[in-house]
Design a protein around this motif. Structure first.
Motif, PDB file in Angstrom:
ATOM      1  N   GLY A  67      57.238  44.194  56.057  1.00  0.00           N
ATOM      2  CA  GLY A  67      56.784  44.605  54.742  1.00  0.00           C
ATOM      3  C   GLY A  67      56.015  43.491  54.068  1.00  0.00           C
ATOM      4  N   LEU A  68      55.243  43.854  53.060  1.00  0.00           N
ATOM      5  CA  LEU A  68      54.469  42.902  52.281  1.00  0.00           C
ATOM      6  C   LEU A  68      54.985  42.919  50.852  1.00  0.00           C
ATOM      7  CD1 LEU A  68      50.867  43.794  53.540  1.00  0.00           C
ATOM      8  CD2 LEU A  68      52.188  41.770  54.139  1.00  0.00           C
ATOM      9  N   SER A  69      55.230  41.743  50.298  1.00  0.00           N
ATOM     10  CA  SER A  69      55.717  41.647  48.923  1.00  0.00           C
ATOM     11  C   SER A  69      54.774  40.771  48.115  1.00  0.00           C
ATOM     12  CB  SER A  69      57.136  41.064  48.888  1.00  0.00           C
ATOM     13  OG  SER A  69      57.161  39.790  49.508  1.00  0.00           O
ATOM     14  N   ALA A  70      54.528  41.185  46.874  1.00  0.00           N
ATOM     15  CA  ALA A  70      53.622  40.432  46.014  1.00  0.00           C
ATOM     16  C   ALA A  70      54.253  39.124  45.591  1.00  0.00           C
ATOM     17  CB  ALA A  70      53.258  41.269  44.789  1.00  0.00           C
ATOM     18  N   ALA A  71      53.484  38.064  45.695  1.00  0.00           N
ATOM     19  CA  ALA A  71      53.961  36.741  45.287  1.00  0.00           C
ATOM     20  C   ALA A  71      53.398  36.434  43.903  1.00  0.00           C
ATOM     21  CB  ALA A  71      53.539  35.690  46.305  1.00  0.00           C
ATOM     22  N   ALA A  72      54.059  36.933  42.891  1.00  0.00           N
ATOM     23  CA  ALA A  72      53.574  36.755  41.517  1.00  0.00           C
ATOM     24  C   ALA A  72      53.612  35.291  41.127  1.00  0.00           C
ATOM     25  CB  ALA A  72      54.428  37.588  40.557  1.00  0.00           C
ATOM     26  N   GLY A  73      52.547  34.854  40.452  1.00  0.00           N
ATOM     27  CA  GLY A  73      52.493  33.484  39.960  1.00  0.00           C
ATOM     28  C   GLY A  73      52.106  32.462  40.997  1.00  0.00           C
ATOM     29  N   THR A  74      51.925  32.862  42.240  1.00  0.00           N
ATOM     30  CA  THR A  74      51.556  31.905  43.289  1.00  0.00           C
ATOM     31  C   THR A  74      50.119  31.438  43.135  1.00  0.00           C
ATOM     32  OG1 THR A  74      53.088  32.981  44.800  1.00  0.00           O
ATOM     33  CG2 THR A  74      51.434  31.542  45.770  1.00  0.00           C
ATOM     34  N   ILE A  75      49.233  32.363  42.769  1.00  0.00           N
ATOM     35  CA  ILE A  75      47.815  32.031  42.604  1.00  0.00           C
ATOM     36  C   ILE A  75      47.562  31.735  41.133  1.00  0.00           C
ATOM     37  CG2 ILE A  75      45.463  32.910  42.842  1.00  0.00           C
ATOM     38  CD1 ILE A  75      46.385  34.630  45.097  1.00  0.00           C
ATOM     39  N   PRO A  76      46.900  30.645  40.813  1.00  0.00           N
ATOM     40  CA  PRO A  76      46.588  30.351  39.413  1.00  0.00           C
ATOM     41  C   PRO A  76      45.654  31.407  38.838  1.00  0.00           C
ATOM     42  CG  PRO A  76      45.404  28.871  40.884  1.00  0.00           C
ATOM     43  CD  PRO A  76      46.388  29.603  41.734  1.00  0.00           C
ATOM     44  N   GLU A  77      45.505  31.384  37.538  1.00  0.00           N
ATOM     45  CA  GLU A  77      44.646  32.359  36.875  1.00  0.00           C
ATOM     46  C   GLU A  77      43.239  32.322  37.466  1.00  0.00           C
ATOM     47  OE1 GLU A  77      42.941  33.458  32.427  1.00  0.00           O
ATOM     48  OE2 GLU A  77      44.614  32.054  32.673  1.00  0.00           O
ATOM     49  N   TRP A  78      42.807  33.482  37.933  1.00  0.00           N
ATOM     50  CA  TRP A  78      41.497  33.582  38.604  1.00  0.00           C
ATOM     51  C   TRP A  78      40.936  34.956  38.264  1.00  0.00           C
ATOM     52  CZ3 TRP A  78      40.767  33.800  44.636  1.00  0.00           C
ATOM     53  CH2 TRP A  78      39.396  33.783  44.931  1.00  0.00           C
ATOM     54  N   THR A  79      40.274  35.048  37.137  1.00  0.00           N
ATOM     55  CA  THR A  79      39.808  36.334  36.618  1.00  0.00           C
ATOM     56  C   THR A  79      38.295  36.470  36.753  1.00  0.00           C
ATOM     57  OG1 THR A  79      39.688  35.396  34.392  1.00  0.00           O
ATOM     58  CG2 THR A  79      41.737  36.516  35.016  1.00  0.00           C
ATOM     59  N   THR A  80      37.783  36.098  37.907  1.00  0.00           N
ATOM     60  CA  THR A  80      36.351  36.183  38.178  1.00  0.00           C
ATOM     61  C   THR A  80      36.102  37.187  39.291  1.00  0.00           C
ATOM     62  OG1 THR A  80      36.015  33.879  37.547  1.00  0.00           O
ATOM     63  CG2 THR A  80      34.301  34.894  38.889  1.00  0.00           C
ATOM     64  N   SER A  81      35.148  38.081  39.097  1.00  0.00           N
ATOM     65  CA  SER A  81      34.784  39.024  40.150  1.00  0.00           C
ATOM     66  C   SER A  81      34.235  38.261  41.351  1.00  0.00           C
ATOM     67  CB  SER A  81      33.728  40.018  39.643  1.00  0.00           C
ATOM     68  OG  SER A  81      33.233  40.794  40.710  1.00  0.00           O
ATOM     69  N   THR A  82      34.723  38.612  42.540  1.00  0.00           N
ATOM     70  CA  THR A  82      34.251  37.939  43.754  1.00  0.00           C
ATOM     71  C   THR A  82      33.018  38.604  44.329  1.00  0.00           C
ATOM     72  OG1 THR A  82      35.820  39.262  45.046  1.00  0.00           O
ATOM     73  CG2 THR A  82      36.510  37.064  44.381  1.00  0.00           C
ATOM     74  N   GLY A  83      32.375  39.457  43.557  1.00  0.00           N
ATOM     75  CA  GLY A  83      31.104  40.038  43.983  1.00  0.00           C
ATOM     76  C   GLY A  83      31.252  41.434  44.527  1.00  0.00           C
ATOM     77  N   GLY A  84      30.119  42.029  44.809  1.00  0.00           N
ATOM     78  CA  GLY A  84      30.082  43.368  45.379  1.00  0.00           C
ATOM     79  C   GLY A  84      29.197  43.383  46.581  1.00  0.00           C
ATOM     80  N   GLY A  85      28.900  44.546  47.074  1.00  0.00           N
ATOM     81  CA  GLY A  85      28.010  44.674  48.227  1.00  0.00           C
ATOM     82  C   GLY A  85      26.575  44.651  47.787  1.00  0.00           C
ATOM     83  N   ARG A  86      25.698  45.098  48.708  1.00  0.00           N
ATOM     84  CA  ARG A  86      24.268  45.085  48.411  1.00  0.00           C
ATOM     85  C   ARG A  86      23.660  46.479  48.620  1.00  0.00           C
ATOM     86  NH1 ARG A  86      21.790  40.356  47.806  1.00  0.00           N
ATOM     87  NH2 ARG A  86      19.815  41.227  48.463  1.00  0.00           N
ATOM     88  N   ARG A  87      24.390  47.494  48.178  1.00  0.00           N
ATOM     89  CA  ARG A  87      23.833  48.843  48.303  1.00  0.00           C
ATOM     90  C   ARG A  87      22.752  49.037  47.237  1.00  0.00           C
ATOM     91  NH1 ARG A  87      27.681  53.895  48.847  1.00  0.00           N
ATOM     92  NH2 ARG A  87      27.880  52.887  50.896  1.00  0.00           N
ATOM     93  N   ARG A  88      21.592  49.504  47.664  1.00  0.00           N
ATOM     94  CA  ARG A  88      20.485  49.699  46.745  1.00  0.00           C
ATOM     95  C   ARG A  88      20.704  50.941  45.888  1.00  0.00           C
ATOM     96  NH1 ARG A  88      17.583  44.982  46.486  1.00  0.00           N
ATOM     97  NH2 ARG A  88      17.442  44.087  48.568  1.00  0.00           N
ATOM     98  N   PHE A  89      19.990  50.987  44.760  1.00  0.00           N
ATOM     99  CA  PHE A  89      20.044  52.173  43.910  1.00  0.00           C
ATOM    100  C   PHE A  89      19.343  53.320  44.617  1.00  0.00           C
ATOM    101  CE2 PHE A  89      20.797  48.947  40.706  1.00  0.00           C
ATOM    102  CZ  PHE A  89      21.769  49.526  39.968  1.00  0.00           C
TER     103      PHE A  89
END
Length: 337
Positions: free
Chosen positions: A315-337
């Motif tokens: 099973g996988l369990s969330a490790a709350a508080g392990t990662i420091p505050e990181w509220t930045t989008s890591t980007g998206g893909g490159r699908r054209r309009f």
């Protein structure tokens, strides 16, 4: 071996030169190449863009023209001292006028050569619409085969070298050739293996907030990571979530069956890149889920990355508080309009 002599025409001879050099390598014919830039006159220090070939002086070999950054055009005359050659100009009837896309195959005692007529050679450059073959010491071509874009095929035998030929496409209807249906190389096993589902992604009004976006950052499909999560030496699959669907972990229970579990969703944004690595040093792979897209405002807590600790595949369990505050989008893909 071609020997190229150059004449560069520049509107401003005093303009600064850029520290870049052209490169030329001769194919030895044994899967190795020889640096011949200086020997062939192609060692000028400049930034070059498009290049095009053509027989500018009518001597049977190909000359070279290319454009330069902040400078004039360079013309290189081919002074090859020896070697036979042959050229073919194509005249399309059912295909396009110059037979662009046609393939010519030349067979001599020295071997087989194939050329396809492709004119575009870079930004705003077009070569002469001919196909040029070097024949070396050979003087006769045992067989020449032309395959036109329309489907027509022509074969000529015992043509002399050191000549220029004009080949005209037949005007008749292309004959149908009976072919045997080949067995498919691949079969769809997604349903049988438990890998078939539809990932829905509702539309996001991205340009309403950022009208100058050159491409979309949402609706690019889920992210994917592959690795052995339960220590059975078989690759498991992690499918990232979208802002309307949870992420899934698919365990490869045997060689042809995957069973999955869903990870809880904490925010309605797309999952960004996924990473499988041993975060806690216990010998198994844990899962890092980043967040991407532009469904939430910049700096939103919805972009907080998540670390899921693996209990040796149980099973996988969330490790709350392990990662420091990181509220930045890591980007998206490159699908054209």
């Amino acid at each position: 071996m071609p020997i190229l002599s150059s004449a560069t025409y520049s509107p401003d001879e005093d303009s600064p030169r850029l520290d870049e050099a052209n490169l030329a390598y001769r194919n030895r014919g044994d899967l190795t190449f020889e640096d011949v830039g200086a020997a062939w006159g192609l060692d000028e220090v400049e930034v070059s863009f498009a290049s095009a070939w053509g027989d500018l002086d009518g001597d049977g070999d190909l000359d070279l023209v290319y454009s330069n950054y902040e400078s004039g055009v360079t013309m290189l005359r081919n002074d090859s001292p020896s070697g036979g050659r042959v050229t073919f100009a194509l005249r399309g009837k059912r295909s396009n006028r110059f037979g662009v896309g046609a393939t010519v195959e030349v067979v001599t005692p020295a071997g087989r050569q194939v050329r396809q007529l492709v004119l575009a050679r870079g930004y705003m450059a077009t070569s002469e619409p001919i196909l040029h073959f070097g024949l070396g010491a050979e003087t006769v071509m045992q067989r020449v085969t032309v395959r036109w874009p329309s489907g027509h095929e022509q074969t000529f035998t015992d043509l002399s070298g050191n000549r220029s030929y004009v080949l005209t496409e037949p005007v008749g209807i292309v004959p149908r050739v009976a072919t045997m249906r080949a067995e498919p190389m691949y079969t769809d096993r997604a349903e049988a293996w438990g890998l078939a589902w539809t990932q829905l992604e509702p539309p996001v009004a991205e340009t309403a907030v950022q009208p100058l976006l050159p491409f979309r950052h949402n609706q690019v499909g889920p992210r994917l990571a592959v690795g052995d999560l339960n220590g059975d030496a078989r690759p498991d699959v992690v499918i990232g979530g979208t802002w309307d669907a949870p992420a899934r972990v698919l365990f490869n229970r045997n060689t042809d069956t995957f069973t999955g579990v869903e990870l809880p969703r904490e925010a309605a944004v797309n999952d960004g890149p996924l990473a499988l690595f041993d975060a806690d040093g216990d010998g198994d792979r844990d899962l890092l889920v980043t967040k991407g897209g532009v469904a939430a405002p910049a700096g939103s807590a919805a972009y907080q990355a998540q670390l899921w600790i693996n209990d040796r595949g149980r099973g996988l369990s969330a490790a709350a508080g392990t990662i420091p505050e990181w509220t930045t989008s890591t980007g998206g893909g490159r699908r054209r309009f």
